[in-house]
Design a protein around this motif. Structure first.
Motif, PDB file in Angstrom:
ATOM      1  N   LEU A  24      20.439   5.290  41.290  1.00 35.59           N
ATOM      2  CA  LEU A  24      19.315   6.153  41.784  1.00 35.59           C
ATOM      3  C   LEU A  24      18.317   5.434  42.701  1.00 35.59           C
ATOM      4  O   LEU A  24      18.227   6.073  43.564  1.00 35.59           O
ATOM      5  N   PRO A  25      17.867   4.118  42.215  1.00 33.06           N
ATOM      6  CA  PRO A  25      16.967   3.642  43.131  1.00 33.06           C
ATOM      7  C   PRO A  25      17.278   3.593  44.978  1.00 33.06           C
ATOM      8  O   PRO A  25      16.857   3.390  45.669  1.00 33.06           O
ATOM      9  N   GLN A  26      18.899   2.765  44.821  1.00 31.66           N
ATOM     10  CA  GLN A  26      19.848   2.199  45.667  1.00 31.66           C
ATOM     11  C   GLN A  26      19.610   4.026  46.279  1.00 31.66           C
ATOM     12  O   GLN A  26      19.621   4.166  47.043  1.00 31.66           O
ATOM     13  N   ILE A  27      20.152   4.791  46.029  1.00 33.60           N
ATOM     14  CA  ILE A  27      20.175   6.433  46.873  1.00 33.60           C
ATOM     15  C   ILE A  27      18.806   6.536  47.599  1.00 33.60           C
ATOM     16  O   ILE A  27      18.809   7.486  48.393  1.00 33.60           O
ATOM     17  N   ALA A  28      17.756   6.807  46.884  1.00 33.03           N
ATOM     18  CA  ALA A  28      17.001   7.044  46.924  1.00 33.03           C
ATOM     19  C   ALA A  28      15.946   5.881  48.839  1.00 33.03           C
ATOM     20  O   ALA A  28      16.030   6.595  49.634  1.00 33.03           O
ATOM     21  N   ALA A  29      16.444   4.426  48.371  1.00 32.25           N
ATOM     22  CA  ALA A  29      15.575   3.999  48.991  1.00 32.25           C
ATOM     23  C   ALA A  29      16.869   4.384  50.681  1.00 32.25           C
ATOM     24  O   ALA A  29      16.740   4.294  51.387  1.00 32.25           O
ATOM     25  N   LEU A  30      18.164   4.847  50.226  1.00 30.00           N
ATOM     26  CA  LEU A  30      18.759   5.017  51.456  1.00 30.00           C
ATOM     27  C   LEU A  30      18.359   5.880  51.763  1.00 30.00           C
ATOM     28  O   LEU A  30      18.835   6.083  53.414  1.00 30.00           O
ATOM     29  N   ALA A  31      18.041   7.299  51.155  1.00 28.67           N
ATOM     30  CA  ALA A  31      17.445   8.482  51.828  1.00 28.67           C
ATOM     31  C   ALA A  31      17.021   8.691  52.542  1.00 28.67           C
ATOM     32  O   ALA A  31      16.033   9.234  53.548  1.00 28.67           O
ATOM     33  N   LEU A  32      15.461   7.432  51.540  1.00 33.09           N
ATOM     34  CA  LEU A  32      14.575   7.610  52.967  1.00 33.09           C
ATOM     35  C   LEU A  32      14.360   7.079  54.011  1.00 33.09           C
ATOM     36  O   LEU A  32      13.860   7.092  55.058  1.00 33.09           O
ATOM     37  N   THR A  33      15.666   5.697  54.287  1.00 32.48           N
ATOM     38  CA  THR A  33      15.127   5.073  55.453  1.00 32.48           C
ATOM     39  C   THR A  33      16.664   6.154  56.163  1.00 32.48           C
ATOM     40  O   THR A  33      15.909   6.265  56.644  1.00 32.48           O
ATOM     41  N   HIS A  34      17.073   6.890  55.798  1.00 32.74           N
ATOM     42  CA  HIS A  34      17.685   7.288  56.661  1.00 32.74           C
ATOM     43  C   HIS A  34      16.914   8.807  57.496  1.00 32.74           C
ATOM     44  O   HIS A  34      16.624   9.249  58.575  1.00 32.74           O
ATOM     45  N   ALA A  35      16.695   9.343  56.475  1.00 35.59           N
ATOM     46  CA  ALA A  35      14.714  10.192  57.523  1.00 35.59           C
ATOM     47  C   ALA A  35      14.417   9.477  58.168  1.00 35.59           C
ATOM     48  O   ALA A  35      13.601  10.556  59.393  1.00 35.59           O
ATOM     49  N   LEU A  36      13.992   8.385  58.396  1.00 35.50           N
ATOM     50  CA  LEU A  36      12.641   7.597  58.592  1.00 35.50           C
ATOM     51  C   LEU A  36      13.688   7.112  59.902  1.00 35.50           C
ATOM     52  O   LEU A  36      12.527   7.736  60.083  1.00 35.50           O
ATOM     53  N   PHE A  37      14.946   6.929  60.210  1.00 36.74           N
ATOM     54  CA  PHE A  37      15.212   6.250  61.412  1.00 36.74           C
ATOM     55  C   PHE A  37      15.805   6.715  61.417  1.00 36.74           C
ATOM     56  O   PHE A  37      15.677   7.979  63.099  1.00 36.74           O
ATOM     57  N   ARG A  38      15.466   8.641  61.364  1.00 32.46           N
ATOM     58  CA  ARG A  38      16.161  10.248  61.747  1.00 32.46           C
ATOM     59  C   ARG A  38      14.675  10.614  62.643  1.00 32.46           C
ATOM     60  O   ARG A  38      15.258  10.755  63.456  1.00 32.46           O
ATOM     61  N   ARG A  39      13.862   9.673  61.829  1.00 35.31           N
ATOM     62  CA  ARG A  39      12.758  10.585  62.614  1.00 35.31           C
ATOM     63  C   ARG A  39      12.055   9.810  63.480  1.00 35.31           C
ATOM     64  O   ARG A  39      12.022  10.528  64.621  1.00 35.31           O
ATOM     65  N   LEU A  40      11.952   8.620  63.368  1.00 34.11           N
ATOM     66  CA  LEU A  40      11.296   7.133  64.681  1.00 34.11           C
ATOM     67  C   LEU A  40      12.342   6.995  65.501  1.00 34.11           C
ATOM     68  O   LEU A  40      11.956   7.000  66.857  1.00 34.11           O
ATOM     69  N   PHE A  41      13.766   7.454  65.962  1.00 30.01           N
ATOM     70  CA  PHE A  41      14.253   7.299  67.378  1.00 30.01           C
ATOM     71  C   PHE A  41      15.769   8.873  67.499  1.00 30.01           C
ATOM     72  O   PHE A  41      16.125   8.705  67.821  1.00 30.01           O
ATOM     73  N   ARG A  42      14.448  10.290  67.051  1.00 29.76           N
ATOM     74  CA  ARG A  42      14.607  11.082  67.411  1.00 29.76           C
ATOM     75  C   ARG A  42      15.149  11.448  68.704  1.00 29.76           C
ATOM     76  O   ARG A  42      15.692  12.082  69.003  1.00 29.76           O
ATOM     77  N   ALA A  43      14.596  10.448  69.592  1.00 31.75           N
ATOM     78  CA  ALA A  43      14.586  10.983  70.701  1.00 31.75           C
ATOM     79  C   ALA A  43      16.042  10.167  71.746  1.00 31.75           C
ATOM     80  O   ALA A  43      17.213  10.107  71.858  1.00 31.75           O
ATOM     81  N   GLU A  44      15.787   8.808  70.930  1.00 29.15           N
ATOM     82  CA  GLU A  44      17.113   8.677  71.126  1.00 29.15           C
ATOM     83  C   GLU A  44      18.842   8.669  70.538  1.00 29.15           C
ATOM     84  O   GLU A  44      19.636   8.224  71.447  1.00 29.15           O
ATOM     85  N   LEU A  45      18.317   9.124  69.770  1.00 27.70           N
ATOM     86  CA  LEU A  45      20.349  10.028  68.891  1.00 27.70           C
ATOM     87  C   LEU A  45      20.320  10.838  69.751  1.00 27.70           C
ATOM     88  O   LEU A  45      20.006  12.156  70.100  1.00 27.70           O
ATOM     89  N   PRO A  46      21.530  11.429  69.780  1.00 30.54           N
ATOM     90  CA  PRO A  46      22.223  12.667  70.421  1.00 30.54           C
ATOM     91  C   PRO A  46      22.192  13.393  68.879  1.00 30.54           C
ATOM     92  O   PRO A  46      22.766  12.974  67.916  1.00 30.54           O
ATOM     93  N   ALA A  47      22.475  15.120  69.646  1.00 28.19           N
ATOM     94  CA  ALA A  47      22.227  15.894  68.624  1.00 28.19           C
ATOM     95  C   ALA A  47      23.799  16.162  67.498  1.00 28.19           C
ATOM     96  O   ALA A  47      23.526  16.159  66.946  1.00 28.19           O
ATOM     97  N   ARG A  48      24.977  15.524  68.440  1.00 25.11           N
ATOM     98  CA  ARG A  48      26.088  15.627  67.869  1.00 25.11           C
ATOM     99  C   ARG A  48      26.695  13.937  68.603  1.00 25.11           C
ATOM    100  O   ARG A  48      26.640  13.623  69.225  1.00 25.11           O
ATOM    101  N   PHE A  49      27.525  14.409  67.130  1.00 20.82           N
ATOM    102  CA  PHE A  49      28.178  12.467  67.910  1.00 20.82           C
ATOM    103  C   PHE A  49      29.624  13.563  67.633  1.00 20.82           C
ATOM    104  O   PHE A  49      30.464  14.008  67.554  1.00 20.82           O
ATOM    105  N   ASP A  50      29.772  12.225  68.460  1.00 23.42           N
ATOM    106  CA  ASP A  50      31.778  13.026  69.611  1.00 23.42           C
ATOM    107  C   ASP A  50      32.337  11.000  69.262  1.00 23.42           C
ATOM    108  O   ASP A  50      32.422  10.171  69.327  1.00 23.42           O
ATOM    109  N   PRO A  51      33.236  11.791  67.897  1.00 26.42           N
ATOM    110  CA  PRO A  51      33.949  10.249  67.494  1.00 26.42           C
ATOM    111  C   PRO A  51      35.208  10.177  68.321  1.00 26.42           C
ATOM    112  O   PRO A  51      35.681   8.933  68.635  1.00 26.42           O
ATOM    113  N   SER A  52      35.411  10.992  68.966  1.00 30.76           N
ATOM    114  CA  SER A  52      36.013  10.385  70.636  1.00 30.76           C
ATOM    115  C   SER A  52      35.865   9.101  71.219  1.00 30.76           C
ATOM    116  O   SER A  52      36.583   8.701  72.031  1.00 30.76           O
ATOM    117  N   THR A  53      34.193   9.499  71.479  1.00 35.10           N
ATOM    118  CA  THR A  53      34.015   7.697  72.065  1.00 35.10           C
ATOM    119  C   THR A  53      34.471   6.532  71.462  1.00 35.10           C
ATOM    120  O   THR A  53      34.266   5.205  71.752  1.00 35.10           O
TER     121      THR A  53
END
Length: 135
Positions: free
Chosen positions: A53-82
């Motif tokens: 559970l601490p592992q899952i919480a840490a991963l979820a928090l990191t995901h949320a933090l990086f999504r917020r921190l890097f929101r300008a750099e991240l594309p709205a959609r990921f294109d796997p064909s790239t």
């Protein structure tokens, strides 16, 4: 087509943080975990269960933090064909499959080792030897 330099920065941060965070759940992953598991006499299974559970919480928090921190750099959609084809980045498919199987067996071995009265290093050493000889 390769990812832009702007996109590489958030991906590099994510890789570094997730790789470091991956050591949270397993007692063999870092010295602090080894000392803690030994001091409290936790088996591999008990330590991993307590840290799930601490592992899952840490991963979820990191995901949320990086999504917020890097929101300008991240594309709205990921294109796997790239992405390049898997065959182009895995030159030795047979060894890749062998290594994946050995590492899976090592992980399972860590859970079984206490029942066989084996130290974790014997499982790790056997897996390392198998990878060395199988290459």
């Amino acid at each position: 087509m390769t990812p832009s330099r702007v996109l590489l920065i958030p991906l590099a941060f994510a890789c570094a943080f997730v790789a470091n965070m991956a050591s949270l759940a397993l007692p063999i992953s870092n010295l602090t975990n080894l000392i803690f598991a030994d001091a409290f006499h936790f088996s591999f299974r008990h330590f991993a269960a307590r840290m799930l559970l601490p592992q899952i919480a840490a991963l979820a928090l990191t995901h949320a933090l990086f999504r917020r921190l890097f929101r300008a750099e991240l594309p709205a959609r990921f294109d796997p064909s790239t992405l390049p084809s898997p065959a182009s980045v895995i030159p030795h498919r047979g060894y890749f499959r062998f290594a994946a199987a050995v590492l899976t067996l090592v992980l399972l071995g860590y859970f079984v080792a206490p029942f066989l009265h084996l130290e974790p290093y014997t499982i790790g050493a056997a897996g390392s030897l198998a990878l060395l000889l199988g290459g």
